[in-house]
Design an enzyme around this catalytic site. Structure first.
Site, PDB file in Angstrom:
ATOM      1  N   ASP A  75       0.864  -1.187   0.000  1.00  0.00           N
ATOM      2  CA  ASP A  75       0.000   0.000   0.000  1.00  0.00           C
ATOM      3  C   ASP A  75       0.901   1.237   0.000  1.00  0.00           C
ATOM      4  OD1 ASP A  75       0.995   0.060   2.628  1.00  0.00           O
ATOM      5  OD2 ASP A  75      -0.810  -0.885   3.415  1.00  0.00           O
ATOM      6  N   ASP A  79       1.467   4.880   1.736  1.00  0.00           N
ATOM      7  CA  ASP A  79       1.129   5.811   2.821  1.00  0.00           C
ATOM      8  C   ASP A  79       1.805   7.143   2.548  1.00  0.00           C
ATOM      9  OD1 ASP A  79      -0.252   3.822   4.410  1.00  0.00           O
ATOM     10  OD2 ASP A  79       1.730   2.938   4.713  1.00  0.00           O
ATOM     11  N   ASP A 118       9.057   3.422  13.224  1.00  0.00           N
ATOM     12  CA  ASP A 118       9.680   2.308  13.937  1.00  0.00           C
ATOM     13  C   ASP A 118      11.126   2.045  13.482  1.00  0.00           C
ATOM     14  OD1 ASP A 118       8.606   1.401  11.538  1.00  0.00           O
ATOM     15  OD2 ASP A 118       7.404  -0.200  12.419  1.00  0.00           O
TER      16      ASP A 118
END
Ligand code: ATP
Ligand code: MG
Length: 435
Positions: free
Chosen positions: A68, A70, A147
């Site tokens: 996907d 983002d 992260d």
């Protein structure tokens, strides 16, 4: 000694971002989905900063197809909504914009600063994550809430450059996953990052950096506090992406599997060689089917993961005088209700797993018209595949499995008619798409 602020530690190393021009990084606009590009252009034309971020950039740099796309921007959620009619804002505390294009959703988040300094306090919990008092920020704030370094790269639509504050490009070259900041703090802040580390390591073929790897075993139990629904989402990503066999091994190595499937782990700990073989075959079959673009269901994996706990408990019930069928039903109830405390499971999956288990008993009964009736059962095929799996794992079922293989070949027309009927039923049940 007070632990250093992670942001300070890394900024000492990387004071200024490295800007990689388009001629050097190899990402081209044609690799980005049309819809993501539409959103990027419209944000840019409205005068906002617009970036592709996260897995989209990482995967394109590695020559992979992103799952996907983002986006990140300095536009606030309401400003984003003003630009797109097909936009919905989601999230309570921190709002994200979802721009809908049919089935594709482009997620746009506003740059955020998360205060890691002492003044921010402990924060509060949301969805198992510790959320500090988040405020909107700039790109160089947003970087630090991500992260891994390889997930903190920003592709700028303005000039097609990639912005790297954290040495992510080098880590991509070195093929390593390195958590931003102090690993122990970042895992405590959101324990799901431990599962993400395993998932990305396997998906990308990267090594988890020793410093990021070291605390995982000790901190694995923190996952017990994560809502079961979120862990189910992670379970799907971990096991339904085509690398479940390797993922399983690494999760076990880090003590994470034990948290996701405690009953299964208990059997594995007792040196049960059969369950290990059963799971390995189930994962390999799933990965193979995915590679061949064949349909897979998490219910089949669930059936394999919990089969030995169910069977053992059912055996106990039987020795206490229950019928084989009653025993299996009772054991299924108990094992599933224990499991959903760790990872919730939608009913349609638990129901299918129960049917697969119950059919194992019915497959043994080959008298009269029963086998023919069983062929028309909606779960016959899954149950038969499960029988083969058990046989492959070492159960003495060869004769039975061969019998069913032959029986199906001899009654192909019954199988096909039943399949057609199930399909029709499914189509009738499918809700009409809301407008
Ligand atoms: P993929 O989509 O292939 O699973 P991804 O890296 O894009 O990988 P997403 O879950 O789509 O993962 O998240 C998008 C980005 O948001 C990540 O790359 C990361 O920068 C950030 N992110 C997501 N989850 C977390 C988290 N738990 N902690 C910190 N940052 C996160
Ligand atoms: Mg993503």
């Amino acid at each position: 000694m007070e632990s250093p602020n992670p942001k300070a530690v890394v900024t000492q190393l990387v004071r200024k971002p490295q800007i990689i021009p388009s001629s050097e990084h190899g990402i081209c606009r044609a690799d980005i989905s049309e819809n993501a590009l539409k959103v990027l252009y419209r944000l840019k034309n409205a005068g906002y900063g617009a970036y592709l971020v996260g897995g989209g950039v990482r995967d394109l740099l590695l020559g992979l197809k992103p799952k996907d796309f983002d986006l990140a921007t300095d536009a606030h959620p309401e400003q984003i909504r003003e630009l797109f009619r097909n936009c919905r804002l989601i999230g309570r505390r921190f709002r994200l914009a979802h721009v809908h294009f049919g089935r594709e959703i482009i997620e746009v988040s506003t740059f955020r600063a998360s205060h890691n300094d002492a003044t921010a306090g402990e924060g509060h919990e949301e969805d198992g994550r510790i959320i500090r008092d988040n405020v909107y920020g700039k790109l160089d704030d947003d970087v630090w809430r991500r992260d891994f370094t390889v997930n903190a790269l920003y592709y700028n639509i303005e000039d097609d450059s990639v912005v790297d504050y954290v040495g992510g490009i080098q880590d991509i070259r070195d093929r390593q996953l390195r958590l931003l900041g102090i690993p122990e703090d970042r895992y405590r802040e959101d324990p799901v990052r431990m599962l993400r580390a395993v998932r990305f390591a396997i998906k990308l073929g990267f090594e988890i950096h020793p410093i990021s790897r070291q605390p995982i075993r000790d901190l694995a139990p923190l996952l017990e506090d994560i809502p079961a629904a979120r862990l189910f989402e992670e379970f799907l990503k971990l096991f339904m992406s085509g690398h479940s066999a390797e993922t399983y091994s690494l999760l076990r190595e880090y003590g994470l599997f034990a948290i996701l499937f405690p009953q299964t782990e208990e059997m594995l700990c007792h040196g049960n060689e059969y369950i290990h073989k059963l799971l390995t075959s189930a994962f390999k079959n799933t990965d193979k089917r995915l590679a061949e673009d064949k349909p897979v269901t998490p219910a089949f994996l669930l059936a394999a993961l919990l089969w030995v706990p169910v069977r053992n408990l059912a055996n106990d019930h039987e020795s206490n005088g229950l019928s084989e069928m009653d025993a299996i039903h009772l054991a299924s109830d108990a094992v599933i209700s224990h499991q959903i405390r760790s990872t919730s499971m939608p009913r349609r999956f638990t129901h299918m797993a129960r049917e697969i288990w119950a059919l194992q008993t019915r497959l043994k009964n080959r008298r009269g018209k029963r086998p023919l009736r069983l062929l028309t059962h909606q779960r016959f095929r899954a149950a038969y595949d499960f029988l083969l799996l058990r046989e492959e794992a070492g159960e003495d079922l060869q004769e039975l499995a061969e019998w069913w293989t032959k029986f199906q070949q001899e009654h192909m027309e019954v199988l096909l008619a039943a399949k057609k009927e199930h399909l029709k039923k499914r189509l009738r049940r499918r809700p009409k798409r809301s407008r």
